[in-house]
Design a protein around this motif. Sequence first.
Motif, PDB file in Angstrom:
ATOM      1  N   PRO A 173     104.653  -7.076 -36.181  1.00  0.00           N
ATOM      2  CA  PRO A 173     104.234  -8.180 -35.325  1.00  0.00           C
ATOM      3  C   PRO A 173     104.011  -7.686 -33.892  1.00  0.00           C
ATOM      4  O   PRO A 173     104.647  -6.715 -33.451  1.00  0.00           O
ATOM      5  N   GLU A 174     103.186  -8.367 -33.189  1.00  0.00           N
ATOM      6  CA  GLU A 174     102.803  -7.990 -31.831  1.00  0.00           C
ATOM      7  C   GLU A 174     103.998  -7.746 -30.900  1.00  0.00           C
ATOM      8  O   GLU A 174     103.963  -6.845 -30.063  1.00  0.00           O
ATOM      9  N   ALA A 175     105.052  -8.504 -31.038  1.00  0.00           N
ATOM     10  CA  ALA A 175     106.219  -8.356 -30.162  1.00  0.00           C
ATOM     11  C   ALA A 175     106.878  -6.980 -30.291  1.00  0.00           C
ATOM     12  O   ALA A 175     107.650  -6.582 -29.410  1.00  0.00           O
ATOM     13  N   TYR A 176     106.577  -6.238 -31.355  1.00  0.00           N
ATOM     14  CA  TYR A 176     107.226  -4.951 -31.603  1.00  0.00           C
ATOM     15  C   TYR A 176     106.283  -3.765 -31.415  1.00  0.00           C
ATOM     16  O   TYR A 176     106.658  -2.635 -31.710  1.00  0.00           O
ATOM     17  N   TRP A 177     105.093  -4.009 -30.935  1.00  0.00           N
ATOM     18  CA  TRP A 177     104.157  -2.928 -30.657  1.00  0.00           C
ATOM     19  C   TRP A 177     104.614  -2.152 -29.422  1.00  0.00           C
ATOM     20  O   TRP A 177     105.199  -2.702 -28.497  1.00  0.00           O
ATOM     21  N   GLY A 178     104.328  -0.859 -29.423  1.00  0.00           N
ATOM     22  CA  GLY A 178     104.571  -0.036 -28.245  1.00  0.00           C
ATOM     23  C   GLY A 178     106.030   0.286 -27.963  1.00  0.00           C
ATOM     24  O   GLY A 178     106.360   0.741 -26.866  1.00  0.00           O
ATOM     25  N   LYS A 179     106.893   0.111 -28.926  1.00  0.00           N
ATOM     26  CA  LYS A 179     108.324   0.370 -28.729  1.00  0.00           C
ATOM     27  C   LYS A 179     108.809   1.594 -29.519  1.00  0.00           C
ATOM     28  O   LYS A 179     109.992   1.883 -29.556  1.00  0.00           O
ATOM     29  N   GLY A 180     107.890   2.276 -30.197  1.00  0.00           N
ATOM     30  CA  GLY A 180     108.253   3.464 -30.956  1.00  0.00           C
ATOM     31  C   GLY A 180     108.746   3.193 -32.361  1.00  0.00           C
ATOM     32  O   GLY A 180     109.090   4.127 -33.088  1.00  0.00           O
ATOM     33  N   TYR A 181     108.789   1.928 -32.777  1.00  0.00           N
ATOM     34  CA  TYR A 181     109.301   1.603 -34.111  1.00  0.00           C
ATOM     35  C   TYR A 181     108.406   2.165 -35.220  1.00  0.00           C
ATOM     36  O   TYR A 181     108.912   2.664 -36.226  1.00  0.00           O
TER      37      TYR A 181
END
Length: 179
Positions: free
Chosen positions: A104-112
Amino acid sequence: MIQRLETERLYMRPFKTADAADLFAMDNNPKVHIYLWQQPTLDQEESVKTIAYILEQYHRNQIGRFATFLKETDEFIGWTGIKFIDDHVENGHTNFYDYGYRLPEAYWGKGYATEATLKWLEFGFQTMNIPMMHAYAHRENGASNHILHKTGFIFQATYPDPAGVLWNWYAFNNPTLKP
């Protein structure tokens, strides 16, 4: 079939029908589908059917996409995993192992996505002894193409899907196998 994989921040487990609401919340967001050939999911029953399809893949191939969660909060952050593609042709290929993810968009760009990818590659190469892993990403999806490249996938070609959308095709030879 494995029941759980873990990284420092994540855990991945097989999907359950009870995950349909979380899957629907992700797949209903049009931004999640910007670089996908699908339209956003319109009702939760579609997500129930998607999970039934994934469960059938587990039964048939002993592997498939896994629900992925933050360890700290047990929050669903999408799906990740290895899928054996035996039900369609992609870029002229069938009967191959594919790595993929969707967050989901809220978890983009966090390295997950990178963290999960590295764990799944380790599992696929060291435990499953997969000789070659493939992946594909929309040509214009810079983030996914970057993640695939930095985790070891090698760009092979750009190809059109049946609708004419261009995709980048990747391969990664198992580094633990001797030539």
